[in-house]
Design a protein around this motif. Structure first.
Motif, mmCIF file in Angstrom:
data_model
loop_
_atom_site.group_PDB
_atom_site.id
_atom_site.type_symbol
_atom_site.label_atom_id
_atom_site.label_comp_id
_atom_site.label_asym_id
_atom_site.label_seq_id
_atom_site.Cartn_x
_atom_site.Cartn_y
_atom_site.Cartn_z
ATOM 1 N N ALA A 63 0.831 -1.205 0.000
ATOM 2 C CA ALA A 63 0.000 0.000 0.000
ATOM 3 C C ALA A 63 0.869 1.259 0.000
ATOM 4 O O ALA A 63 1.774 1.395 0.819
ATOM 5 C CB ALA A 63 -0.916 -0.002 1.227
ATOM 6 N N GLY A 64 0.582 2.149 -0.931
ATOM 7 C CA GLY A 64 1.308 3.416 -1.016
ATOM 8 C C GLY A 64 2.579 3.367 -1.839
ATOM 9 O O GLY A 64 3.297 4.364 -1.933
ATOM 10 N N TRP A 65 2.859 2.227 -2.484
ATOM 11 C CA TRP A 65 4.136 2.090 -3.192
ATOM 12 C C TRP A 65 4.249 3.046 -4.383
ATOM 13 O O TRP A 65 5.344 3.533 -4.691
ATOM 14 C CB TRP A 65 4.331 0.645 -3.663
ATOM 15 C CG TRP A 65 3.520 0.254 -4.868
ATOM 16 C CD1 TRP A 65 2.252 -0.244 -4.883
ATOM 17 C CD2 TRP A 65 3.931 0.352 -6.237
ATOM 18 N NE1 TRP A 65 1.835 -0.468 -6.164
ATOM 19 C CE2 TRP A 65 2.844 -0.118 -7.028
ATOM 20 C CE3 TRP A 65 5.080 0.774 -6.885
ATOM 21 C CZ2 TRP A 65 2.893 -0.163 -8.408
ATOM 22 C CZ3 TRP A 65 5.140 0.733 -8.278
ATOM 23 C CH2 TRP A 65 4.058 0.265 -9.025
ATOM 24 N N GLU A 66 3.125 3.333 -5.037
ATOM 25 C CA GLU A 66 3.188 4.213 -6.209
ATOM 26 C C GLU A 66 3.608 5.629 -5.818
ATOM 27 O O GLU A 66 4.402 6.274 -6.512
ATOM 28 C CB GLU A 66 1.832 4.233 -6.912
ATOM 29 C CG GLU A 66 1.491 2.901 -7.583
ATOM 30 C CD GLU A 66 0.111 2.921 -8.201
ATOM 31 O OE1 GLU A 66 -0.815 3.438 -7.532
ATOM 32 O OE2 GLU A 66 -0.038 2.433 -9.333
ATOM 33 N N LYS A 67 3.071 6.106 -4.701
ATOM 34 C CA LYS A 67 3.443 7.446 -4.240
ATOM 35 C C LYS A 67 4.912 7.490 -3.857
ATOM 36 O O LYS A 67 5.630 8.439 -4.199
ATOM 37 C CB LYS A 67 2.573 7.851 -3.048
ATOM 38 C CG LYS A 67 2.861 9.260 -2.547
ATOM 39 C CD LYS A 67 1.881 9.663 -1.460
ATOM 40 C CE LYS A 67 2.085 11.114 -1.053
ATOM 41 N NZ LYS A 67 1.098 11.548 -0.043
ATOM 42 N N ILE A 68 5.369 6.460 -3.150
ATOM 43 C CA ILE A 68 6.779 6.402 -2.754
ATOM 44 C C ILE A 68 7.677 6.341 -3.985
ATOM 45 O O ILE A 68 8.735 6.980 -4.038
ATOM 46 C CB ILE A 68 7.019 5.196 -1.822
ATOM 47 C CG1 ILE A 68 6.334 5.446 -0.471
ATOM 48 C CG2 ILE A 68 8.514 4.944 -1.622
ATOM 49 C CD1 ILE A 68 6.381 4.272 0.477
ATOM 50 N N GLN A 69 7.242 5.605 -4.995
ATOM 51 C CA GLN A 69 8.004 5.527 -6.241
ATOM 52 C C GLN A 69 8.126 6.908 -6.882
ATOM 53 O O GLN A 69 9.206 7.303 -7.341
ATOM 54 C CB GLN A 69 7.327 4.548 -7.205
ATOM 55 C CG GLN A 69 8.010 4.411 -8.553
ATOM 56 C CD GLN A 69 9.351 3.701 -8.477
ATOM 57 O OE1 GLN A 69 9.695 3.124 -7.450
ATOM 58 N NE2 GLN A 69 10.116 3.763 -9.550
ATOM 59 N N GLN A 70 7.024 7.648 -6.908
ATOM 60 C CA GLN A 70 7.048 8.995 -7.477
ATOM 61 C C GLN A 70 7.949 9.931 -6.672
ATOM 62 O O GLN A 70 8.658 10.766 -7.236
ATOM 63 C CB GLN A 70 5.622 9.565 -7.538
ATOM 64 C CG GLN A 70 4.755 8.961 -8.623
ATOM 65 C CD GLN A 70 5.325 9.202 -10.012
ATOM 66 O OE1 GLN A 70 5.773 10.300 -10.330
ATOM 67 N NE2 GLN A 70 5.326 8.166 -10.838
ATOM 68 N N LEU A 71 7.924 9.767 -5.351
ATOM 69 C CA LEU A 71 8.781 10.596 -4.499
ATOM 70 C C LEU A 71 10.256 10.315 -4.784
ATOM 71 O O LEU A 71 11.080 11.232 -4.822
ATOM 72 C CB LEU A 71 8.461 10.348 -3.019
ATOM 73 C CG LEU A 71 7.124 10.908 -2.524
ATOM 74 C CD1 LEU A 71 6.814 10.404 -1.120
ATOM 75 C CD2 LEU A 71 7.132 12.434 -2.542
ATOM 76 N N PHE A 72 10.588 9.039 -4.992
ATOM 77 C CA PHE A 72 11.973 8.690 -5.332
ATOM 78 C C PHE A 72 12.364 9.285 -6.683
ATOM 79 O O PHE A 72 13.481 9.779 -6.861
ATOM 80 C CB PHE A 72 12.159 7.171 -5.348
ATOM 81 C CG PHE A 72 12.595 6.599 -4.031
ATOM 82 C CD1 PHE A 72 13.898 6.780 -3.570
ATOM 83 C CD2 PHE A 72 11.712 5.895 -3.233
ATOM 84 C CE1 PHE A 72 14.305 6.263 -2.347
ATOM 85 C CE2 PHE A 72 12.106 5.374 -2.009
ATOM 86 C CZ PHE A 72 13.410 5.560 -1.567
ATOM 87 N N LEU A 73 11.445 9.244 -7.633
ATOM 88 C CA LEU A 73 11.731 9.811 -8.951
ATOM 89 C C LEU A 73 11.955 11.317 -8.873
ATOM 90 O O LEU A 73 12.641 11.896 -9.712
ATOM 91 C CB LEU A 73 10.580 9.504 -9.916
ATOM 92 C CG LEU A 73 10.423 8.034 -10.328
ATOM 93 C CD1 LEU A 73 9.167 7.844 -11.168
ATOM 94 C CD2 LEU A 73 11.654 7.558 -11.101
ATOM 95 N N ASN A 74 11.376 11.935 -7.845
ATOM 96 C CA ASN A 74 11.537 13.378 -7.667
ATOM 97 C C ASN A 74 12.624 13.727 -6.651
ATOM 98 O O ASN A 74 12.677 14.861 -6.168
ATOM 99 C CB ASN A 74 10.209 14.008 -7.248
ATOM 100 C CG ASN A 74 9.264 14.197 -8.419
ATOM 101 O OD1 ASN A 74 9.350 15.156 -9.165
ATOM 102 N ND2 ASN A 74 8.369 13.236 -8.601
ATOM 103 N N GLY A 75 13.463 12.737 -6.313
ATOM 104 C CA GLY A 75 14.640 13.049 -5.507
ATOM 105 C C GLY A 75 14.588 12.653 -4.053
ATOM 106 O O GLY A 75 15.442 13.094 -3.269
ATOM 107 N N LEU A 76 13.609 11.833 -3.639
ATOM 108 C CA LEU A 76 13.560 11.393 -2.245
ATOM 109 C C LEU A 76 14.868 10.710 -1.858
ATOM 110 O O LEU A 76 15.361 9.833 -2.570
ATOM 111 C CB LEU A 76 12.395 10.412 -2.044
ATOM 112 C CG LEU A 76 12.333 9.687 -0.686
ATOM 113 C CD1 LEU A 76 12.122 10.673 0.449
ATOM 114 C CD2 LEU A 76 11.228 8.630 -0.685
ATOM 115 N N GLY A 77 15.441 11.131 -0.735
ATOM 116 C CA GLY A 77 16.679 10.535 -0.249
ATOM 117 C C GLY A 77 16.603 10.272 1.240
ATOM 118 O O GLY A 77 15.903 10.983 1.972
ATOM 119 N N VAL A 78 17.311 9.245 1.689
ATOM 120 C CA VAL A 78 17.359 8.902 3.115
ATOM 121 C C VAL A 78 18.801 9.092 3.579
ATOM 122 O O VAL A 78 19.722 8.486 3.017
ATOM 123 C CB VAL A 78 16.899 7.451 3.370
ATOM 124 C CG1 VAL A 78 16.813 7.178 4.867
ATOM 125 C CG2 VAL A 78 15.546 7.196 2.712
#
Length: 288
Positions: free
Chosen positions: A47-62
């Protein structure tokens, strides 16, 4: 888990893209745990993987705190791993790491990241905030308590109380208020624009949408837009400014309905009067 839940609060921008998000973790172990959880969600299409994928594509970093040096994000999620260790409410001894020079430096790195939104996930009981804040002999945990309280107030929408915590942190860290010293070029531009604007509209080293700028031209009436001038195209007062940060700041002003205009000395020296007329025309016509 709190950090994963906070990702659900991230909303798309008006252009239907997600902002750049950074997750800053107090420890390497916390960083690795969150990164692995995000990877598992994406791989298993939970659940929520698509949003997380989009966030990574937009530069999400840990990142671990120290790795945030030089990073510029739109939304910062702060993950603190410290809490009580028993039913009596005893705090973990790991908390005292923040009183070391390395710990204080890492807090400084996190606190000086440019960001538009700030969230924090922690497990420090509210009653202990004031206890930690009161003991200035341990400056790191004192600052940490203000950071936690600051973020809590922000998330509650109490900006006045959050600003109070921010001022306390500035004093503890000996931060000076940002101020743009007058420059010959800046004064010449301001002087050239005086025939076009009232003196009360032109403000030096003023705040524009929460950001200190060298020259702010305030809108005169409703329906007009205020303007920010960036001398030589940058707002940073450093020898090596980050152009990525400058671009983000320019976009931020546009989102706030403020015109952002670079003013270049190279053009100005060539023909000051002509440049003054062109600049005034852009400002009066509200053109970026």
């Amino acid at each position: 888990r709190q950090i994963i839940d906070l990702l659900n609060l991230i909303e798309p921008t008006p252009t239907n893209t997600y902002p750049m998000v950074g997750i800053a973790c107090a420890t390497v172990q916390q960083r690795d745990l969150i990164a692995s959880q995000l990877l598992k969600i994406r791989q298993r299409k939970m659940a929520g993987w698509e949003k997380i994928q989009q966030l990574f594509l937009n530069g999400l970093g840990v990142y671990q705190f120290s790795e945030m040096q030089g990073q510029h994000v739109d939304v910062l999620l702060l993950s603190m791993t410290h809490g009580t260790t028993d039913a009596q409410g005893s705090l973990t001894r790991q908390l005292h790491f923040w009183n070391t020079p390395l710990g204080i430096n890492q807090l400084h790195v996190v606190l000086t990241r440019a960001t538009q939104k700030f969230y924090i996930a922690h497990s420090i009981p509210e009653g202990l905030h004031s206890v930690l804040a009161a003991d200035k002999n341990f400056i790191g945990t004192c600052i940490l308590s203000h950071v936690v309280t600051f973020a809590d107030y922000l998330q509650q929408g109490d900006r006045e109380a959050a600003e109070e915590q921010l001022n306390k942190m500035k004093q503890l860290l000996s931060y000076v208020d940002s101020y743009f010293e007058p420059t010959v070029f800046g004064e010449e531009v301001e002087l050239a624009l005086r025939p076009y604007f009232e003196q009360s509209q032109m403000k030096r080293s003023a705040m524009a949408a929460g950001v200190r700028v060298p020259l702010y031209i305030q809108a005169k009436g409703q329906g007009e837009q205020s303007s920010v001038l960036a001398f030589d195209g940058v707002l940073a007062k450093t020898p090596l400014p980050s152009y990525e940060w400058e671009e983000k700041l320019g976009n931020y002003f546009k989102q706030q309905g403020i015109i952002f205009i670079p003013v270049l000395a190279a053009h100005w020296w060539r023909s000051p009067k002509q440049e003054a007329r062109k600049l005034a025309s852009r400002l009066l016509k509200h053109e970026d």
